[in-house]
Design a protein around this motif. Sequence first.
Motif, short mmCIF file in Angstrom:
data_model
loop_
_atom_site.label_atom_id
_atom_site.label_comp_id
_atom_site.label_asym_id
_atom_site.label_seq_id
_atom_site.Cartn_x
_atom_site.Cartn_y
_atom_site.Cartn_z
N ALA A 148 1.69 61.95 -4.56
CA ALA A 148 1.33 62.57 -5.83
C ALA A 148 0.77 61.01 -6.71
CB ALA A 148 2.29 63.26 -6.41
N ARG A 149 1.72 60.08 -6.67
CA ARG A 149 1.66 58.97 -7.49
C ARG A 149 0.09 58.23 -7.16
NH1 ARG A 149 5.06 57.42 -11.14
NH2 ARG A 149 4.32 55.28 -11.01
N TYR A 150 -0.05 58.40 -5.95
CA TYR A 150 -1.43 57.85 -5.39
C TYR A 150 -2.43 58.38 -5.73
CZ TYR A 150 -4.93 55.73 -2.37
OH TYR A 150 -6.25 55.22 -2.26
N VAL A 151 -2.63 59.84 -5.64
CA VAL A 151 -3.55 60.53 -6.33
C VAL A 151 -3.85 60.41 -7.83
CG1 VAL A 151 -4.33 63.21 -6.37
CG2 VAL A 151 -3.47 62.15 -4.12
N ARG A 152 -2.76 60.34 -8.51
CA ARG A 152 -3.07 60.19 -10.03
C ARG A 152 -3.61 58.77 -10.24
NH1 ARG A 152 -0.21 61.95 -14.72
NH2 ARG A 152 0.35 60.45 -16.12
N ARG A 153 -3.07 57.78 -9.34
CA ARG A 153 -3.73 56.39 -9.75
C ARG A 153 -5.18 56.41 -9.41
NH1 ARG A 153 -0.63 50.96 -7.90
NH2 ARG A 153 0.87 51.70 -9.55
N ALA A 154 -5.45 56.73 -8.23
CA ALA A 154 -7.07 57.05 -7.80
C ALA A 154 -7.80 57.52 -8.83
CB ALA A 154 -6.88 57.53 -6.59
N ARG A 155 -7.44 58.63 -9.50
CA ARG A 155 -8.18 59.60 -10.38
C ARG A 155 -8.06 58.75 -11.48
NH1 ARG A 155 -5.50 65.50 -8.93
NH2 ARG A 155 -7.40 66.30 -7.62
N THR A 156 -7.33 58.22 -11.99
CA THR A 156 -7.15 57.50 -13.37
C THR A 156 -8.42 56.08 -13.03
OG1 THR A 156 -4.89 58.13 -13.61
CG2 THR A 156 -5.79 56.25 -15.01
N GLU A 157 -8.18 55.25 -12.15
CA GLU A 157 -8.98 54.29 -11.99
C GLU A 157 -10.30 54.62 -11.59
OE1 GLU A 157 -7.49 51.63 -8.86
OE2 GLU A 157 -5.63 51.20 -9.79
N ALA A 158 -10.76 55.81 -11.11
CA ALA A 158 -11.91 56.23 -11.00
C ALA A 158 -12.52 56.74 -12.36
CB ALA A 158 -12.02 57.61 -10.18
N GLU B 46 -6.71 66.18 -21.85
CA GLU B 46 -5.56 65.79 -22.30
C GLU B 46 -4.77 65.40 -21.23
OE1 GLU B 46 -1.96 65.20 -24.32
OE2 GLU B 46 -4.01 65.19 -25.11
N THR B 47 -4.80 65.81 -19.94
CA THR B 47 -4.33 65.22 -18.81
C THR B 47 -4.83 64.20 -18.59
OG1 THR B 47 -4.04 67.72 -17.94
CG2 THR B 47 -3.79 65.90 -16.29
N LEU B 48 -6.01 64.06 -18.59
CA LEU B 48 -6.71 62.61 -18.39
C LEU B 48 -5.92 61.74 -19.40
CD1 LEU B 48 -8.90 60.39 -17.72
CD2 LEU B 48 -10.19 61.63 -19.07
N ARG B 49 -5.86 61.97 -20.77
CA ARG B 49 -5.43 60.93 -21.65
C ARG B 49 -4.22 60.62 -21.32
NH1 ARG B 49 -2.10 60.51 -25.74
NH2 ARG B 49 -1.18 62.44 -25.19
N GLN B 50 -3.25 61.41 -20.87
CA GLN B 50 -1.81 61.14 -20.64
C GLN B 50 -1.73 60.16 -19.39
OE1 GLN B 50 0.15 64.86 -19.91
NE2 GLN B 50 0.18 65.23 -22.35
N ALA B 51 -2.71 60.31 -18.48
CA ALA B 51 -2.38 59.50 -17.05
C ALA B 51 -3.01 58.26 -17.51
CB ALA B 51 -3.32 60.22 -15.95
N PHE B 52 -4.22 58.38 -18.22
CA PHE B 52 -4.72 56.88 -18.52
C PHE B 52 -3.86 55.95 -19.52
CE2 PHE B 52 -8.03 54.08 -19.78
CZ PHE B 52 -9.19 54.20 -18.65
N THR B 53 -3.37 56.82 -20.38
CA THR B 53 -2.42 56.11 -21.17
C THR B 53 -1.24 55.39 -20.56
OG1 THR B 53 -2.80 57.35 -23.26
CG2 THR B 53 -0.83 55.99 -23.56
N ASP B 54 -0.76 56.24 -19.54
CA ASP B 54 0.35 55.68 -18.89
C ASP B 54 -0.02 54.63 -17.74
OD1 ASP B 54 2.25 57.66 -19.74
OD2 ASP B 54 1.93 58.88 -18.01
N ARG B 55 -1.40 54.42 -17.44
CA ARG B 55 -1.88 53.54 -16.46
C ARG B 55 -2.14 52.21 -17.48
NH1 ARG B 55 -1.40 50.90 -12.06
NH2 ARG B 55 -3.38 50.30 -10.93
N TYR B 56 -2.96 52.42 -18.14
CA TYR B 56 -3.47 51.12 -18.85
C TYR B 56 -3.02 50.99 -20.32
CZ TYR B 56 -7.01 51.73 -15.21
OH TYR B 56 -7.58 51.50 -14.18
N GLY B 57 -1.91 51.69 -21.04
CA GLY B 57 -1.49 51.40 -22.10
C GLY B 57 -2.27 51.93 -23.37
N VAL B 58 -3.48 52.49 -23.29
CA VAL B 58 -4.56 52.74 -24.17
C VAL B 58 -5.08 54.23 -23.85
CG1 VAL B 58 -4.76 50.55 -24.98
CG2 VAL B 58 -6.42 51.47 -23.46
N PRO B 59 -5.38 54.95 -24.71
CA PRO B 59 -6.21 56.33 -24.30
C PRO B 59 -7.60 56.00 -24.12
CG PRO B 59 -6.05 55.90 -26.89
CD PRO B 59 -5.35 55.00 -26.26
#
Length: 322
Positions: A261-271, A296-309
């Motif tokens: 699940a975490r791998y999928v979330r990271r792959a989607r966020t980096e894409a 909103e789901t994208l925003r949450q994942a992106f902020t968690d990964r990169y620290g910015v929206p």
Amino acid sequence: MDVRRVVIVGYEAAELLDIACVTTPLVMANMEGPPPPYEVTLVTPGGRPVTCGTGLTIQAQGALERVTGPLDTLLVSGGIGHGAAAADRGIVAHVRRLARESRRVASVCTGAGVLAATGLLDGRRATTHWGWARTFAVRYPAVRFDPDPIFVRDGSVATAAGVTSALDLTLAFIEEDHGGDVARSVARQLVTYLQRPGNQAQMSMFTAGPPPGDGVVRRVVRHVTDDLAGDLSTATLAERAGVSERHLSRLFLRHLGLTPARYVRRARTEAAAQLLTTTRLPMAAVAARCGFGNTETLRQAFTDRYGVPPSHYRSTQSARSR
């Protein structure tokens, strides 16, 4: 100060890029910005020339032992000679001495090992090249090494990740000292970003290395990257791989250090990060293409990964890189 004295510490087998990615932007800033200018000095043990890890020899401008403060910035370069430098009591003692006389202290790449040897990083969060973070974390347990960020600021001490992250940190220093206009002007001269966010990941899973050795994990990873918008729940991936969810999770943790699940979330966020900086797709389209249910789901994942929206990431990265 009439000048901002910047001292860069080099040593035998230091990395030339670690040095040049600091010196060049600072000298350019002198051409673009208001006073006081940076006075940049490369110092080495004994003031001797050093042969960089790439084989090129550079001439020092001073001897580490003879430098005295006050200094604006003290920066320790990294390189394949970092281990010997960190074990050299003279180098460590003089870096520690100069740090007490400096407004800010920094390291690039494996130069963090030299700073850690001085005790300056004890109790602090720091980063280094992703390939050395685990080794340093074991070697210096009093330091909280984080392998992900491009650079980390903890009070007056900054640590940058691998090699060209020195450029990002130096541009951040220039912006802090002279303002955004000067930093942007220097970035344009360098044909680079203004700066990547400090907590942007060092490595993308799409470029981090060869596919995992386990056949099951390799097939699942290929499926994930090929179909980010599809159903990538752990249950679906396990069924596709012909194994139980529990076994798939064990395999992912063993070979990738992440759950499915975490791998999928990271792959989607980096894409999504890639699409945000290379296309003008609306945010909703980016979210849909990368498998996020909504913006909103994208925003949450992106902020968690990169620290910015994602909106901030797009405005600061894509516009300035064109």
